[in-house]
Design a protein around this motif. Sequence first.
Motif, PDB file in Angstrom:
ATOM      1  N   LEU A 146       0.961   3.544  -3.191  1.00  0.00           N
ATOM      2  CA  LEU A 146       0.215   5.060  -3.200  1.00  0.00           C
ATOM      3  C   LEU A 146       1.690   6.002  -3.308  1.00  0.00           C
ATOM      4  CD1 LEU A 146      -1.496   7.003  -1.979  1.00  0.00           C
ATOM      5  CD2 LEU A 146      -0.689   6.925   0.346  1.00  0.00           C
ATOM      6  N   TYR A 194       1.771   6.059  -7.345  1.00  0.00           N
ATOM      7  CA  TYR A 194       0.648   6.598  -7.650  1.00  0.00           C
ATOM      8  C   TYR A 194       0.222   8.709  -7.820  1.00  0.00           C
ATOM      9  CZ  TYR A 194      -4.585   6.655  -9.385  1.00  0.00           C
ATOM     10  OH  TYR A 194      -5.370   7.300  -9.825  1.00  0.00           O
ATOM     11  N   LEU A 219      -6.200  11.162  -4.083  1.00  0.00           N
ATOM     12  CA  LEU A 219      -6.976   9.683  -2.957  1.00  0.00           C
ATOM     13  C   LEU A 219      -7.654   9.341  -3.192  1.00  0.00           C
ATOM     14  CD1 LEU A 219      -5.465  11.569   0.753  1.00  0.00           C
ATOM     15  CD2 LEU A 219      -3.952  10.152  -0.671  1.00  0.00           C
ATOM     16  N   GLN A 220      -8.407   9.954  -4.089  1.00  0.00           N
ATOM     17  CA  GLN A 220      -9.468   9.433  -4.002  1.00  0.00           C
ATOM     18  C   GLN A 220      -9.896   8.677  -4.936  1.00  0.00           C
ATOM     19  OE1 GLN A 220     -13.139  11.637  -4.370  1.00  0.00           O
ATOM     20  NE2 GLN A 220     -14.417  10.057  -5.689  1.00  0.00           N
ATOM     21  N   GLN A 221      -8.988   9.211  -6.465  1.00  0.00           N
ATOM     22  CA  GLN A 221      -8.601   8.452  -7.284  1.00  0.00           C
ATOM     23  C   GLN A 221      -7.783   7.097  -7.378  1.00  0.00           C
ATOM     24  OE1 GLN A 221      -6.588  10.412 -10.467  1.00  0.00           O
ATOM     25  NE2 GLN A 221      -6.926  12.176  -9.606  1.00  0.00           N
ATOM     26  N   TYR A 222      -6.764   7.029  -6.082  1.00  0.00           N
ATOM     27  CA  TYR A 222      -5.927   5.834  -5.770  1.00  0.00           C
ATOM     28  C   TYR A 222      -7.102   4.975  -5.121  1.00  0.00           C
ATOM     29  CZ  TYR A 222      -2.773   3.409  -2.478  1.00  0.00           C
ATOM     30  OH  TYR A 222      -1.924   1.970  -2.211  1.00  0.00           O
ATOM     31  N   LEU A 223      -7.870   5.311  -3.817  1.00  0.00           N
ATOM     32  CA  LEU A 223      -9.270   4.398  -3.607  1.00  0.00           C
ATOM     33  C   LEU A 223      -9.460   3.686  -4.408  1.00  0.00           C
ATOM     34  CD1 LEU A 223     -10.198   6.480  -0.080  1.00  0.00           C
ATOM     35  CD2 LEU A 223      -8.465   4.663  -0.544  1.00  0.00           C
ATOM     36  N   ARG A 224     -10.136   3.719  -5.486  1.00  0.00           N
ATOM     37  CA  ARG A 224     -11.169   3.651  -6.985  1.00  0.00           C
ATOM     38  C   ARG A 224      -9.854   2.673  -7.707  1.00  0.00           C
ATOM     39  NH1 ARG A 224     -15.147   5.076  -9.545  1.00  0.00           N
ATOM     40  NH2 ARG A 224     -15.624   6.925  -8.645  1.00  0.00           N
ATOM     41  N   TYR A 225      -8.183   2.924  -7.767  1.00  0.00           N
ATOM     42  CA  TYR A 225      -7.798   2.508  -8.515  1.00  0.00           C
ATOM     43  C   TYR A 225      -7.148   0.873  -7.707  1.00  0.00           C
ATOM     44  CZ  TYR A 225      -3.241   0.133 -10.306  1.00  0.00           C
ATOM     45  OH  TYR A 225      -1.953  -0.067 -10.958  1.00  0.00           O
ATOM     46  N   LEU A 226      -7.377   0.792  -5.782  1.00  0.00           N
ATOM     47  CA  LEU A 226      -7.299   0.177  -4.982  1.00  0.00           C
ATOM     48  C   LEU A 226      -8.414  -0.222  -5.502  1.00  0.00           C
ATOM     49  CD1 LEU A 226      -5.587   1.641  -1.869  1.00  0.00           C
ATOM     50  CD2 LEU A 226      -4.304  -0.498  -3.817  1.00  0.00           C
ATOM     51  N   GLY A 227      -9.832  -0.127  -5.463  1.00  0.00           N
ATOM     52  CA  GLY A 227     -11.012  -1.131  -5.765  1.00  0.00           C
ATOM     53  C   GLY A 227     -10.358  -1.905  -6.824  1.00  0.00           C
ATOM     54  N   LEU A 253       0.985  -1.100  -0.112  1.00  0.00           N
ATOM     55  CA  LEU A 253       0.266   0.063   0.419  1.00  0.00           C
ATOM     56  C   LEU A 253       1.089   0.989  -0.331  1.00  0.00           C
ATOM     57  CD1 LEU A 253      -2.733  -0.719   2.317  1.00  0.00           C
ATOM     58  CD2 LEU A 253      -2.719  -0.657   0.066  1.00  0.00           C
TER      59      LEU A 253
END
Length: 310
Positions: A23, A26, A65-73, A19
Motif C-alpha cells: 500500500l 502504491y 484506494l480503489q485502484q489499489y484494491l483493484r490491483y490486489l484483486g 498489505l
Amino acid sequence: MSATRYTLRRLAELLLVFLGVTLLIYLAVFALPGDPIAALGGDRPLPASVQAALRVRYHLDEPVLQQYLRYLGGLLHGDLGQNFAGQSVAAKMAVRWPTTIALALTAWGIEIVVGVGLGLYAGLRPGRLGDRVVLAGTILATSIPVFVLAVSAQLLFGLHLGWFPVAGDDAGWPMAYLLPGAVIAVFGLASVARLMRGSVAETMRSDHVRALWAKGLTPRQVVGIHVLRSSAIPVTTFLAIDLGYLLGGTVVVEGVFNLPGVGNLLFQAIRAHEGPTVVGVATSLILVFLVVNVLVDLLHSVLDPRIRHV
C-alpha cells in the motif's frame, strides 16, 4: 505454542506486512504529485484526448484506494498489471528472473566461502593481528556506498585491468557475474565474517570444547567438526535471510553493470516513470523477501532444537 498455531500466526503477520508495504509503495507511486500519463509524451505532450483515454484504460481516473484494491484483486490471479505500453509486467519479469537469481546466488556463494572463511580465521585468533585486520576490513567494507563500490570495481577490474566484462551478460556465467556478485556480496560478507568470528570465539571458550581438548582430539576434529557445527547455527540463519535481501537488492548493481535482471527492470521503470512496472516489480521482490524470512523463522527450530516458539 504449537507449531501449527505459530505457523498460522507468522503467515497472518506476513499478510499484514505485505498489505502495508505494498500500500505504501502504491501510494508513493500513484498518489504523490506528478502525472505519469502526462510524462509519457516527454517534450511533446500527448493530446488531452489520448491522456484521458489512457487514464480510463489504466483506471487512473479512480480514487487511489480503489485502484489499489483493484490491483490486489489482480494479484490474487497472478496478474501484476500492464505497463503503459500494454505489456504484461509479469511477462517482462519472467525473462529477467534467471539473471537476477544467477547474480544473487553468485553473491551468496561468495558470502559463504569468503565470509565464513574470514570469520573462522579471525575467531580462532581473537585479539591477534589477523583478527584485527578482519574486523577493520569488514568495517571499511560496510562504510562504502554500494554505488561507489560498484563504479570503482567496474573501473578498476573491468576497464583498467580487463579481468572482467564491464557490462552486460554476453560473457555468460561466471565471468559476467563474478564482479557484480562480489560487489553485492561485500556487505553481507562483512556481516557473515563478524558473526562467524564472534560465534567461533565464544564456542572455543565453551566447556564442551575444553572437554574435547582434554579427551585428546586433534585440532581438525575439534574445529572442523564440533566448533564449526556449533558456530554455524547463527550464520546459517543469517545467510538464509540474506538470500532474500540479495534477490531484492540487486537494483543498483544491475543498473551499473547493465545486467538484464529484475533489478535493472525496476531501475529502468523508475527512470521512465512506469508506475505499474515499479509497483509490480517491487511487490514481487517484497513477497520473495517476506516468504524467505518466514521460512527461515519456521526452520529455526530445526537448526537449533533448543529454540521454542512462544
